[in-house]
Design an enzyme around this catalytic site. Structure first.
Site, PDB file in Angstrom:
ATOM      1  N   THR A  19       0.829  -1.199   0.000  1.00  0.00           N
ATOM      2  CA  THR A  19       0.000   0.000   0.000  1.00  0.00           C
ATOM      3  C   THR A  19       0.863   1.249   0.000  1.00  0.00           C
ATOM      4  OG1 THR A  19      -0.151   0.323   2.409  1.00  0.00           O
ATOM      5  CG2 THR A  19      -1.655  -1.273   1.414  1.00  0.00           C
TER       6      THR A  19
ATOM      7  N   HIS B 202       8.404   3.747  -4.430  1.00  0.00           N
ATOM      8  CA  HIS B 202       7.737   5.040  -4.231  1.00  0.00           C
ATOM      9  C   HIS B 202       8.823   6.101  -4.305  1.00  0.00           C
ATOM     10  CE1 HIS B 202       4.781   7.587  -1.586  1.00  0.00           C
ATOM     11  NE2 HIS B 202       5.597   8.371  -2.246  1.00  0.00           N
TER      12      HIS B 202
ATOM     13  N   CYS C 195       4.203  12.129  -6.192  1.00  0.00           N
ATOM     14  CA  CYS C 195       5.099  10.972  -6.252  1.00  0.00           C
ATOM     15  C   CYS C 195       4.557   9.905  -7.201  1.00  0.00           C
ATOM     16  CB  CYS C 195       5.263  10.357  -4.870  1.00  0.00           C
ATOM     17  SG  CYS C 195       6.189  11.351  -3.691  1.00  0.00           S
TER      18      CYS C 195
END
Length: 205
Positions: free
Chosen positions: A48, A71, A54
């Protein structure tokens, strides 16, 4: 030669993400934040993340059923290892190498990308540039883009099941969206200040 092979900066060690057992589905939820990467072949893990400008790339090998997520905050960096984990080239390198080390074949890799919203007013089109970088990286490296959702003007919450490749995008409350934007703004400002103090003549935006 693709961007992965041509990356000149050193690969930075991946941070270990936070994980918790979600009582609603009985799965371990692995929370991927800026600079983090995680690879899994577990049917009991959900990756998650929450994204504004981003990007999160979700990449997997469907044959061996292994996948992962990264990420990153900005497309390319200034050569400063202190900030390397925040940059797209390093994040993609960490994720792909992590998959290959666990038995994935790069010829079978497929990707979904999320994020890249233009939420940082006054800081140019950071989100658009992030999305363009991720798309170009995948093309240059010959990795098939099979889905995702990028650009726009709103933050996203993403869930990804690495074993199956399923991805889900969830609505976010307004207060949480504001928190995401402010956190990204503070981090981008800090990175730009690091560059100024380090004397590097690099224009990020």
């Amino acid at each position: 030669m693709g961007l992965l092979a041509a990356a000149s900066h050193r690969q930075s060690a991946a941070k270990e993400p936070r994980r918790f057992l979600n009582p609603l589905d009985g799965c371990w939820h692995v929370q991927i934040t800026q600079g983090e990467t995680h690879v899994s072949d577990s049917a009991n893990e959900v990756l998650t993340t929450v994204l504004g400008s981003c990007i999160a790339a979700c990449i997997r090998d469907p044959r061996v059923k292994i996948g992962g997520m990264n990420h990153f905050l900005l497309p390319e960096g200034d050569g400063n290892d202190r900030n390397a984990q925040r940059y797209g080239v390093n994040a993609m390198e960490l994720l792909i190498n992590g998959l290959l080390k666990r038995g994935a074949n790069r010829q079978r890799l497929e990707a979904k990308i999320f994020g890249g919203a233009n939420v940082l007013a006054g800081l140019s089109d950071v989100g658009t540039r992030n999305a363009a970088f991720a798309e170009k990286f995948l093309r240059d490296e010959g990795i098939l883009l099979v889905g995702g959702d990028v650009r726009g003007n709103h933050p996203r919450r993403i869930q990804y099941w690495p074993l199956t490749g399923r991805a889900r995008q969830l609505a976010m409350p307004g207060s949480e969206s504001v928190s995401v934007v402010e956190r990204e703004r503070a981090t981008v400002t800090a990175v730009r200040q690091d560059i100024v103090e380090g004397g590097n003549d690099v224009e990020l935006f």
